[in-house]
Write an enzyme that holds these catalytic residues in place. Structure first.
Site, PDB file in Angstrom:
ATOM      1  N   CYS A  39       0.895  -1.148  -0.022  1.00 61.69           N
ATOM      2  CA  CYS A  39       0.057  -0.070  -0.099  1.00 61.69           C
ATOM      3  C   CYS A  39       0.916   1.176   0.043  1.00 61.69           C
ATOM      4  O   CYS A  39       0.237   2.358  -0.402  1.00 61.69           O
ATOM      5  CB  CYS A  39      -1.045  -0.107   1.171  1.00 61.69           C
ATOM      6  N   ASN A  40       2.177   1.233   0.306  1.00 64.18           N
ATOM      7  CA  ASN A  40       2.952   2.254   0.711  1.00 64.18           C
ATOM      8  C   ASN A  40       4.116   2.482  -0.279  1.00 64.18           C
ATOM      9  O   ASN A  40       5.000   3.282  -0.553  1.00 64.18           O
ATOM     10  CB  ASN A  40       3.792   2.219   1.812  1.00 64.18           C
ATOM     11  N   ARG A  41       4.190   1.359  -1.466  1.00 63.48           N
ATOM     12  CA  ARG A  41       5.303   1.446  -2.532  1.00 63.48           C
ATOM     13  C   ARG A  41       5.088   0.564  -3.674  1.00 63.48           C
ATOM     14  O   ARG A  41       4.343  -0.574  -3.425  1.00 63.48           O
ATOM     15  CB  ARG A  41       6.548   0.907  -1.665  1.00 63.48           C
ATOM     16  N   GLN A  95       6.064  -9.323   2.933  1.00 63.74           N
ATOM     17  CA  GLN A  95       5.786  -8.841   1.337  1.00 63.74           C
ATOM     18  C   GLN A  95       6.970  -9.037   0.601  1.00 63.74           C
ATOM     19  O   GLN A  95       6.575  -9.525  -0.634  1.00 63.74           O
ATOM     20  CB  GLN A  95       5.252  -7.428   1.471  1.00 63.74           C
ATOM     21  N   GLY A 165     -11.153   2.694   7.995  1.00 60.16           N
ATOM     22  CA  GLY A 165     -10.168   3.355   7.182  1.00 60.16           C
ATOM     23  C   GLY A 165      -8.836   3.340   7.166  1.00 60.16           C
ATOM     24  O   GLY A 165      -8.302   2.415   7.897  1.00 60.16           O
ATOM     25  N   GLU A 166      -8.066   4.264   7.017  1.00 55.37           N
ATOM     26  CA  GLU A 166      -6.619   4.307   6.997  1.00 55.37           C
ATOM     27  C   GLU A 166      -6.084   3.965   8.226  1.00 55.37           C
ATOM     28  O   GLU A 166      -5.180   3.208   8.617  1.00 55.37           O
ATOM     29  CB  GLU A 166      -6.011   5.624   6.651  1.00 55.37           C
ATOM     30  N   ILE A 167      -6.575   4.753   9.259  1.00 54.17           N
ATOM     31  CA  ILE A 167      -6.151   4.893  10.801  1.00 54.17           C
ATOM     32  C   ILE A 167      -6.479   3.483  11.383  1.00 54.17           C
ATOM     33  O   ILE A 167      -5.854   2.682  12.023  1.00 54.17           O
ATOM     34  CB  ILE A 167      -6.700   5.863  11.610  1.00 54.17           C
ATOM     35  N   GLY A 168      -7.831   2.859  10.787  1.00 53.56           N
ATOM     36  CA  GLY A 168      -8.420   1.565  11.561  1.00 53.56           C
ATOM     37  C   GLY A 168      -7.340   0.455  10.921  1.00 53.56           C
ATOM     38  O   GLY A 168      -7.201  -0.583  11.590  1.00 53.56           O
TER      39      GLY A 168
END
Length: 379
Positions: A39-41, A95, A165-168
Site C-alpha cells: 500500500c506504501n510502495r 511482503q 479506514g486508513e487509521i483503522g
C-alpha cells in the site's frame, strides 16, 4: 541492477493505488524481474537495463529509477524497514518474501536477483534479531494497541475496532501480532468492515449492531472519520467495564464518558507520548542497522563475485569443449589417410590456433578497459 520505484514519500496513497503495476503483463514481458507492491510502495527489480518499460507502465514518468550500488543498498534498507512509513516495521519483510516466491514460481528470477532477495531477507531478519528497530509502536494505531496491552493485556480478550479506514487499518496491522480471542470490526460501510475483518480473521458487524458488539468487547478502539460523536455517555451506561481508546480526529467519543466509573477513556493525546518515546528508541538503533547493512552489502558483493567466477568457469569450459569437438571432427575428416600421430598434431595446432584467433580478434575490437572487464569467449 536497476530499480524503478514510486512510494509514499512522493505520492499520497490514493495516487499510488492508481499507479499499481499489472503484474501478469509485467512478468509476461520480462525474463528476470521481481515486483514488490504494497500500500506504501511500488517497486520492480531488474538485473539489467531495460528500454521499453514505458509500454508496460503508462505512468512510468512518475517513477524514480536507481541503479547499481545505490539500488542494492536501497533494497537492503527496504527489507530492514528503514525506508518504511513506520520505521522498522515488520510487515515489509513478509511482503518481500511473497514477491520473491511468486517470481520464482513463475521462473522469472535470475541468479543475481535470487542472491539479492535472499540476502535482503537474511539482513531483514538479522536486523530485527540483533537490534530493537521494530520494538514499541510508533504509529498512532500501534500505540493504541500497545496502550491496551499495558492497561489490560490483550491475550484472550475481545477487541472492537470501530472504523475501517486508513487509521483503522494501522490498528489492524498492530492487532495481527497479538493473541486476541476475538476481533470485531464495525464500519458504516459494511463491505470495508468485512474486508478488514477477513485480514484480522475476525468478524464484521453492521453499525446498527454496535451496542451488542460493545457489550461483547473488553477493549474498544475508535478510529472513524466521522464529523460527530460515535459514542456518548448515554450509550455506555450499562455495558460493564471497558477500556475505550479514541484515536479519531475529530474525536469519536464524547469526553463526558470519563464521568462513568466503568469506562477508562484514552485519547490520541495519551498515545502521542507512547509513540514519541518508542520512535526515539528506534532512532537510536538506526546507526547499528546501517552498520549491519554495510557489512552485509560487502558480503553480498563477494557472493556475487564468486557466482560470476563460477559462471565464467562454466562458460569457458563449455566454449573449450565446443572448440574441441569441432576441431577434432575437422581433423579426423581431413586426415583420413594419416597416422594417429599426424591427426593429433594437426588437431592440436588447429585447436590452439582457433582459441588464439578468437581471443586476438576480440582483443583488437574492444578497449583495454572493456577487455579486462569482459568475458571474451562469450562474445
Amino acid at each position: 541492477m536497476l530499480v524503478i520505484k514510486a512510494d509514499y514519500k512522493k505520492y499520497p496513497l490514493p495516487v499510488l493505488e492508481s499507479m499499481r503495476i499489472n503484474e501478469d503483463e509485467f512478468y509476461g514481458k520480462y525474463d528476470a524481474c521481481i515486483i514488490v507492491q504494497t500500500c506504501n510502495r511500488i517497486e520492480a527489480y531488474f538485473d539489467e537495463e531495460i528500454n521499453d518499460i514505458e509500454k508496460i507502465i503508462p505512468d512510468f514518468k512518475g517513477f524514480d529509477v536507481i541503479k547499481g550500488k545505490k539500488a542494492t543498498l536501497h533494497f537492503l534498507n527496504v527489507a530492514c524497514g528503514m525506508d518504511s512509513m513506520i520505521l522498522g516495521e515488520n510487515q515489509i519483510l513478509g511482503q518481500i518474501k511473497s514477491s520473491y516466491h511468486k517470481s520464482k514460481e513463475l521462473k522469472k528470477t535470475s541468479k543475481y536477483l535470487e542472491n539479492l532477495f535472499l540476502k535482503a531477507i537474511h539482513v531483514g531478519q538479522r536486523v530485527r534479531a540483533e537490534t530493537k528497530i521494530n520494538e514499541g509502536g510508533v504509529s498512532i494505531g500501534s500505540a493504541a494497541v500497545e496502550l491496551a496491552e499495558m492497561k489490560l493485556g490483550l491475550k484472550n480478550r475481545n477487541v472492537l475496532l470501530i472504523g475501517a479506514g486508513e487509521i483503522g487499518t494501522l490498528v489492524a496491522k498492530a492487532l495481527i501480532e497479538k493473541h486476541i480471542k476475538a476481533v470485531i470490526v464495525a464500519n458504516r460501510t459494511y463491505e470495508r468492515a468485512e474486508t478488514l475483518a477477513k485480514e484480522l480473521k475476525g468478524m464484521a458487524v453492521h453499525f446498527d449492531k454496535l451496542k451488542e458488539a460493545i457489550n461483547f468487547s473488553d477493549v474498544i478502539i475508535c478510529a472513524t472519520s466521522s464529523p460527530h460523536y460515535i459514542l456518548e455517555k448515554s450509550d455506555l451506561l450499562d455495558v460493564g467495564n471497558k477500556i475505550i481508546i479514541d484515536i479519531a480526529n475529530p474525536r469519536d467519543v464524547d469526553d463526558s464518558v470519563r464521568e462513568l466509573e466503568n469506562i477508562s477513556l484514552y485519547t490520541i493525546d495519551d498515545l502521542r507520548n507512547i509513540s514519541d518515546k518508542n520512535l526515539q528508541k528506534r532512532l537510536k538503533e538506526v546507526p547499528i542497522v546501517e552498520n549491519i547493512i554495510e557489512e552485509e552489502y560487502g558480503i553480498l558483493l563477494k557472493q556475487i563475485e564468486k557466482t560470476n567466477v563460477e559462471e565464467v568457469i562454466k562458460d569457458f569450459n563449455t566454449y573449450i569443449e565446443d572448440v574441441r569437438k569441432k576441431e577434432l571432427e575437422k581433423a579426423v575428416r581431413l586426415c583420413k589417410n594419416k597416422s594417429p600421430d599426424e591427426i593429433m598434431e594437426n588437431f592440436s595446432k588447429a585447436f590452439v590456433k582457433r582459441i588464439t584467433h578468437d581471443f586476438v580478434s576480440y582483443s583488437l575490437s574492444v578497449s583495454k578497459e572493456d577487455l579486462l572487464n569482459s568475458i571474451w569467449w562469450k562474445k
